[in-house]
Structures are given as structure tokens and as C-alpha cells.
Design an enzyme around this catalytic site. Structure first.
Site, short mmCIF file in Angstrom:
data_model
loop_
_atom_site.label_atom_id
_atom_site.label_comp_id
_atom_site.label_asym_id
_atom_site.label_seq_id
_atom_site.Cartn_x
_atom_site.Cartn_y
_atom_site.Cartn_z
N GLU A 134 0.77 -0.93 -0.02
CA GLU A 134 0.02 0.08 0.15
C GLU A 134 0.84 1.12 0.06
OE1 GLU A 134 -3.03 -2.00 3.01
OE2 GLU A 134 -2.34 -0.07 3.28
N CYS A 150 3.52 8.20 1.19
CA CYS A 150 3.84 7.40 2.36
C CYS A 150 4.24 5.97 1.80
CB CYS A 150 2.76 7.27 3.30
SG CYS A 150 3.02 6.22 4.65
N CYS A 204 5.56 -7.21 7.63
CA CYS A 204 6.67 -6.65 8.32
C CYS A 204 6.90 -7.84 9.34
CB CYS A 204 6.05 -5.69 8.85
SG CYS A 204 7.45 -4.78 9.94
N CYS A 248 4.38 -5.78 15.40
CA CYS A 248 3.72 -5.04 16.39
C CYS A 248 2.17 -5.20 16.59
CB CYS A 248 4.04 -3.37 16.10
SG CYS A 248 5.62 -2.98 15.93
N CYS A 295 -0.66 -2.87 14.95
CA CYS A 295 -0.30 -2.74 13.60
C CYS A 295 -1.04 -3.60 12.70
CB CYS A 295 1.31 -2.27 13.39
SG CYS A 295 1.56 -2.34 11.52
N GLY A 323 5.88 -2.25 6.33
CA GLY A 323 7.32 -2.96 6.68
C GLY A 323 8.26 -1.82 7.28
N GLU A 324 9.48 -2.41 7.63
CA GLU A 324 10.39 -2.02 8.76
C GLU A 324 11.43 -1.52 7.78
OE1 GLU A 324 11.10 -0.46 11.69
OE2 GLU A 324 13.00 -0.21 10.53
N SER A 376 11.24 6.07 9.04
CA SER A 376 10.47 5.83 10.29
C SER A 376 11.03 4.24 10.65
CB SER A 376 9.02 5.97 10.23
OG SER A 376 8.48 5.61 11.30
N HIS A 406 6.47 4.65 21.37
CA HIS A 406 5.09 4.00 21.70
C HIS A 406 4.94 3.70 23.07
CE1 HIS A 406 4.37 4.11 17.48
NE2 HIS A 406 4.87 2.96 17.24
N ASN A 451 -5.43 4.42 14.49
CA ASN A 451 -6.38 4.20 13.70
C ASN A 451 -6.87 2.75 13.97
OD1 ASN A 451 -6.38 6.46 12.10
ND2 ASN A 451 -4.61 5.76 10.70
#
Ligand code: SAH
Ligand code: SF4
Length: 362
Positions: free
Chosen positions: A101, A119, A126, A130, A133, A176-177, A208, A233, A309
Site C-alpha cells: 500500500e 507514504c 513486516c 507490533c 499494527c 514494513g520496517e 521511520s 510508543h 487508527n
């Protein structure tokens, strides 16, 4: 751009080639140098999405290219437009049948000038897992190539050019990371900032990360003016272990040490991302603990508070409203910059990994 990529079509995407590889290809078939420059500009500056857009090339050369290559590494599977705030989200299909995405966020900068932020995703899924997520909950498939990352930006660049606008910022905050895929991310940043191509300023790009400690330490080796955002977080390891399982590999103390190493080298401001989960990490006690952790950085730390979200399998409650304001205020009183990030595209599930999950679950 075709709606799907045919898996039986084995042509390599032309956008996989960087500038030098393109020059080598062109020299290999005896083309003059300016032809390679034209092809590169069409791909990387104008962002064409079809071979037909290379109108400056002789038809025979276009045919030759098309025989050997497909143009882009991505095809559009789903394209959503937010009625609420004009953000857009695309689910791109990849050659192996998987999907990622990308989101376009429209906004304004402080001076009132239009800001168009893309973005991008850096991996299919990933591995970090988390718990808040959607991407993290759907597992890991593979790293993206540099071409697959750059093509996400070029799709929106081309669209914006039709409106007389341009991409102003790129953030690696999709699926993804990025610091688990440094090679491709690094190459993608180099290509996006190439002055002969799109020519984005490195300062307009943000990577990020959940905090892969060795890669945070070495980020300054290659990042130049690229911005770093750390997804924190939680202000203590007990809580962070629950939200960010990678914290068991890289606890907060080690992560903050890596950030200090980066700061000593660059003196560039670091953002800390903090997703607000009501009753879990958004209470005054956590705000105070966070303030204590970040105080040593003074003005070099900026906290982005992100109201969570929601998505179908999400087990949390969005932190927002007065609680979010109180959280931000505690940080500010302690001398730490904090902003509550206004969510965009809620009606098109713009947070990372959500659209892919929705489509996959249907
Ligand atoms: N893997 C990287 C980059 C992609 S995630 C990272 O974690 O930093 C980009 C940001 O979106 C992270 O700060 C992440 O925590 C946040 N995020 C993920 N899911 C979210 C959700 N459902 N609501 C709000 N923010 C979310
Ligand atoms: Fe991966 Fe980032 Fe999602 Fe964590 S928040 S699972 S690191 S994409």
C-alpha cells in the site's frame, strides 16, 4: 498501467535499473548517450506510466525497450480517494502476486504552500509484529526492491504533474520496517534525490523505524540530511515489549543510546512516534515517564502523538481528545516539542497495512 501484472510475463521492469545500469544497457546496444538520458528523464523525472509516454524516442527504440522490459514494477489493484480530505490510497500488485500500500496525503506547510506527501512501503508485510499494527499482524513475505519503492513515488508524481503539482515529501511509514531493508531503502533514497531525476531534497524524506539498533547507529553513514523517526510508543520496557515485540531484542535503553550516537554525529532533530492507545499508553504517568526519557535531548527531540487508527482485528481503543491534549501538555511543560498528528484518510483506512488486509479478507 495494466490493472494486474501478468505472472507469465517475465520481462524485467525498466524501473529496476538505476541511471548507470540504464547507460550501460544503452551503450551495449550502441545507442548514443543522450538516448539513455532521455529514457532516464522519462522514467525518473516525468514519471511516465506507459511506454507510449516516451514520445521523444523513435518508435523502433520504444518497441525494442518494450520487447525486453516492462515499464514499472507495480500495477494498480485498488485506488481509493478519501471524500473527507482528498488523501488517496493505492494497493499495488507486485510481480509475485503480493501487494503493498501507498498513501498520498495532501496538506499545507507552515507557509500555506501545498504539501504532497507520499507514504511508501518498504516490505511486503513486516517481521516486527507490533500488536497495534495491521501490517504487523499479517506477517512478513519479502523485502521490496529499490525499483518497487521508487515506483510508488513515481505513480503519484505522475498524477500530481497532471494537476501542475509535485511530490514534496516522502515518508517511509507504509508497510514494513525500512531498516530491515537498508540496501533497497538506501538506493531508493539515492534515486529519489538524484537531481537529474525527481530531485527531492533529502530533508524532505523521512525514514521511520521501530528501532533496529545497529542500523540506527549507522544511519548517519548514509542518510545525509534524511530525517529519522523512531517509533517508540511506550516509555518503559514492560509496556513496549507488549506493543512492539522487537523491544525484546532492542530495549529502550539501547535504542536511546543508538539515537544519541546518531545525534552526536548529525545534530539533526529526531522525531519520536507515539501511537495513542486509550488506557494502555496514554495516561499522565506514561507522559511523565516519556518526558523523563527524552529530556536529555532537549530541542533535538520532537514527539508525534498519533491517535491509533482502528482496524477490524485491532484490540485497542483510539486515544484522542482531552486525554491526548493532556498528554501533549505534560510533554510541553517538560520542554519537549509535541504535536498531535491529525489523522488523514480515516475513511479509506489509510494507516499502514489496513487496505491490504481488508482486500485479503474479502
Ligand atoms: N516500520 C516502521 C515504519 C512503518 S509504520 C515503523 O514502525 O516506524 C509507520 C508508523 O505508523 C509507525 O510509527 C507505526 O507505529 C504507525 N502505525 C502503525 N499502525 C498504526 C495504526 N493502526 N494507527 C496509527 N499508527 C499506526
Ligand atoms: Fe512493522 Fe512498523 Fe507495523 Fe511495527 S509498526 S509491525 S515495525 S510496520
Amino acid at each position: 498501467m495494466p490493472a494486474t501484472l501478468d505472472p507469465a510475463d517475465h520481462r524485467r521492469p525498466l524501473s529496476d535499473l538505476n541511471r548507470q545500469q540504464l547507460q550501460e544497457w544503452a551503450a551495449g546496444i550502441g545507442l548514443p548517450r543522450f538516448r539513455a538520458a532521455q529514457i532516464y528523464a522519462a522514467l525518473s523525472r516525468r514519471g511516465i506510466q506507459e511506454f507510449a509516454g516516451m514520445t521523444e524516442l523513435p518508435a523502433s527504440l520504444r518497441r525494442r525497450l518494450e520487447e525486453e522490459y516492462r515499464l514499472r514494477a507495480l500495477s494498480v489493484r485498488v485506488h481509493l480517494h478519501s471524500a473527507a480530505d482528498l488523501s488517496e490510497k493505492v494497493l499495488f500488485g507486485l510481480r509475485d502476486g503480493s501487494a503493498v500500500e501507498t498513501v498520498l496525503i495532501r496538506g499545507e506547510n507552515a507557509g500555506g504552500r501545498a504539501r504532497h506527501t507520499v507514504c511508501v512501503s518498504s516490505q511486503v508485510g513486516c517481521p516486527a509484529g507490533c500488536t497495534f499494527c495491521a501490517t504487523g499482524l499479517s506477517g512478513f513475505t519479502r523485502n521490496l526492491t529499490a525499483g518497487e519503492i521508487v515506483d510508488q513515488v513515481m505513480f503519484f508524481s505522475h498524477r500530481l504533474q497532471q494537476e501542475g503539482a509535485r511530490v514534496s515529501n516522502v515518508v517511509f511509514m507504509g508497510m514494513g520496517e525500512p531498516l530491515l531493508n537498508v540496501r533497497a531503502v538506501r538506493e531508493a533514497v539515492a534515486r529519489l534525490t538524484d537531481p537529474v531525476g525527481l530531485g527531492l531534497g533529502a530533508r524532505s524524506i523521512t525514514v521511520s523505524t521501530v528501532g533496529i539498533v545497529p542500523q540506527v547507529k549507522s544511519f548517519a553513514d548514509w542518510s545525509g540530511q534524511t530525517n529519522l523517526a523512531i517509533s517508540l510508543h511506550a516509555p518503559n520496557d514492560d509496556l513496549r515489549n507488549q506493543l512492539v515485540p522487537y523491544n525484546r531484542h532492542f530495549p529502550i535503553k539501547d535504542l536511546l543510546h543508538a539515537v544519541s550516537v546518531y545525534l552526536e554525529r548529525t545534530r539533526r532533530r529526531v522525531s519520536f512516534e507515539y501511537v495513542l492507545l486509550r488506557g494502555t499508553n496514554d495516561r499522565p504517568a506514561e507522559a511523565q515517564q516519556l518526558a523523563g526519557l527524552l529530556r536529555p535531548y532537549g530541542g533535538l527531540a520532537h514527539v508525534n502523538l498519533i491517535p491509533w487508527n482502528p482496524f477490524r482485528e485491532g484490540r485497542f481503543i483510539r486515544g484522542e481528545g482531552p486525554d491526548a491534549n493532556a498528554f501533549a501538555e505534560i510533554l510541553r511543560v517538560a520542554g519537549i516539542n509535541a504535536t498531535i498528528r491529525h489523522s488523514k484518510g480515516l475513511d479509506i483506512s489509510a494507516a499502514c497495512g489496513q487496505l491490504r488486509k481488508t482486500v485479503a479478507d474479502e
